[in-house]
Design an enzyme around this catalytic site. Sequence first.
Site, short mmCIF file in Angstrom:
data_model
loop_
_atom_site.label_atom_id
_atom_site.label_comp_id
_atom_site.label_asym_id
_atom_site.label_seq_id
_atom_site.Cartn_x
_atom_site.Cartn_y
_atom_site.Cartn_z
N GLY A 239 1.73 -4.02 -12.98
CA GLY A 239 1.67 -5.45 -13.28
C GLY A 239 2.74 -6.02 -14.17
N PRO A 276 3.36 0.93 -11.67
CA PRO A 276 4.24 -0.22 -11.48
C PRO A 276 4.79 -0.29 -10.07
CG PRO A 276 5.41 1.51 -12.65
CD PRO A 276 4.02 2.02 -12.41
N GLY A 277 4.86 -1.48 -9.51
CA GLY A 277 5.48 -1.68 -8.21
C GLY A 277 6.67 -2.60 -8.34
N CYS A 346 7.95 -23.08 12.65
CA CYS A 346 7.44 -24.42 12.92
C CYS A 346 6.26 -24.80 12.04
CB CYS A 346 7.07 -24.53 14.39
SG CYS A 346 8.53 -24.26 15.40
N1 LLP Z 1 -2.01 -1.17 -9.05
C1 LLP Z 1 -2.91 -1.92 -8.40
C2 LLP Z 1 -4.29 -1.46 -8.34
C3 LLP Z 1 -2.52 -3.13 -7.80
O1 LLP Z 1 -3.42 -3.88 -7.17
C4 LLP Z 1 -1.17 -3.55 -7.87
C5 LLP Z 1 -0.72 -4.79 -7.24
C6 LLP Z 1 -0.26 -2.72 -8.56
C7 LLP Z 1 -0.72 -1.54 -9.14
C8 LLP Z 1 1.20 -3.06 -8.67
O2 LLP Z 1 1.42 -4.23 -9.37
P1 LLP Z 1 2.92 -4.65 -9.73
O3 LLP Z 1 3.45 -3.65 -10.76
O4 LLP Z 1 3.71 -4.62 -8.49
O5 LLP Z 1 2.81 -6.01 -10.29
N2 LLP Z 1 2.03 -9.78 -3.07
C9 LLP Z 1 2.02 -10.27 -4.43
C10 LLP Z 1 1.69 -9.19 -5.42
C11 LLP Z 1 0.38 -8.49 -5.15
C12 LLP Z 1 0.04 -7.42 -6.15
C13 LLP Z 1 -1.17 -6.66 -5.74
N3 LLP Z 1 -1.51 -5.54 -6.55
C14 LLP Z 1 3.36 -10.92 -4.75
O6 LLP Z 1 4.22 -10.96 -3.87
O7 LLP Z 1 3.57 -11.41 -5.86
#
Ligand code: LLP
Length: 425
Positions: A239, A276-277, A346
């Site tokens: 996050g 982290p993603g 569209c």
């Molecule tokens: N762990 C869990 C359980 C999660 O649900 C998520 C993201 C992460 C880790 C990774 O979070 P990050 O570090 O990437 O913030 N499609 C949306 C974001 C959806 C995130 C969903 N869960 C966007 O494009 O902003």
Amino acid sequence: MDHFLYRDGALFAEDVPLADIASAVGTPFYCYSAATLIRHYRLFDDALAGMDHLVCFAMKSNSNQAVLRLLAAEGAGMDVVSGGEYARARAAGVPGDRIVFSGVGKTGDEMRMALEGGIRQFNVESEPELQMLSAVAVSLGVTAPIAIRVNPDVDAKTHAKIATGKSENKFGIPIARAVAVYAEAAALPGIDVVGIDVHIGSQLVELEPFERAYAKVADLTRTLRAEGHDIRRLDLGGGLGIPYTRSNEAPPLPRDYGALIKRCVGDLGCEVEIEPGRLISGNAGVMVSKVIYLKSGEGRDFLILDGAMNDLVRPSMYDAHHDIVPLREPAAGVEQQPYDIVGPVCESGDTFAKQRPMPPLAAGDLVAFRSAGAYGAVMASEYNSRPLIPEVLVQGDRWAVIRPRPSLEEMIARDIVPDWLQDAD
Ligand code: LLP
């Protein structure tokens, strides 16, 4: 910091001019920088140095096999949320004991797949899921290592669609019920309780919500230990946000986030996982697109690109901002003018930016959407029968297509016309 910089007036990905890739693969396309991916992974790994830890890349943000292999070679674990992601992680060479399985709706089949293939832990989100997992594990003659995802009722102060830690969200079990649910888990024959999991949302630009959530997790760890549970692992979720604009955003650094983790849970002697993603993959990718037309509207000019909401949905879906920069560096001091930047799909929702100040652009010019490496390609669709766009990986002066653009024939050939309709003409 990323590795998409202007050199001699042209935007490069590491040592490769993006325009060269565009000539070879056509537009639009995604391009990722290996050096940036590795750098961001290491920032987290270093931030947790001194603690027993595992950085599990949230591969929902970018699940290309080449990206996963690169991170796996660095020692990354993976956070997966479906059988498909589990299979992708394994196919990329990630060992089962480095994979955590998150998500509110795991099916029995997905549980079986992970138990048979090897898994570090399931992050369980409800009592019915706990019972199902126990039953599946018993049927296989094994026990499933679990953490229970608790919902700490903390406001992550992020976009409503990506906040997950408030009591009204579908995620986790209310922290107030944790003692009861852990007792239930401990009594189930197929379950081995190993830890606690929390994740409060995505694109957090302050540390304070993390701190509140982690303080609650630390308290819960002590409570559960006093109840006799061997809590030895804490999964603190993902996050941490990224700067989507170069100019005025400065989200906390992984280093500060790591220090916060040490402060909140460092004295508990637990192994720590994070998921982290976005911070790893987001600024490691761009989407390159071409201006098809410059159209003068009523009081505004539209830049119509060949990329669209089906390729990068974040602006339509979350009103997200992506910096958009020309591949040819604008001359210093050039006067900017506002454009509405749109795709060919569209619907009016296919708008990337409204009245965005840009240097003058013309049909045929190439632009890059920055910060598109996370939740870009993975959220793409073929809406309007626009084939999925290719992905390219750059490493130094080497580059490769890591997912090709399907031909129109390949796209159409995935449909099957039932035999009773075959003779219709
Ligand atoms: N762990 C869990 C359980 C999660 O649900 C998520 C993201 C992460 C880790 C990774 O979070 P990050 O570090 O990437 O913030 N499609 C949306 C974001 C959806 C995130 C969903 N869960 C966007 O494009 O902003």
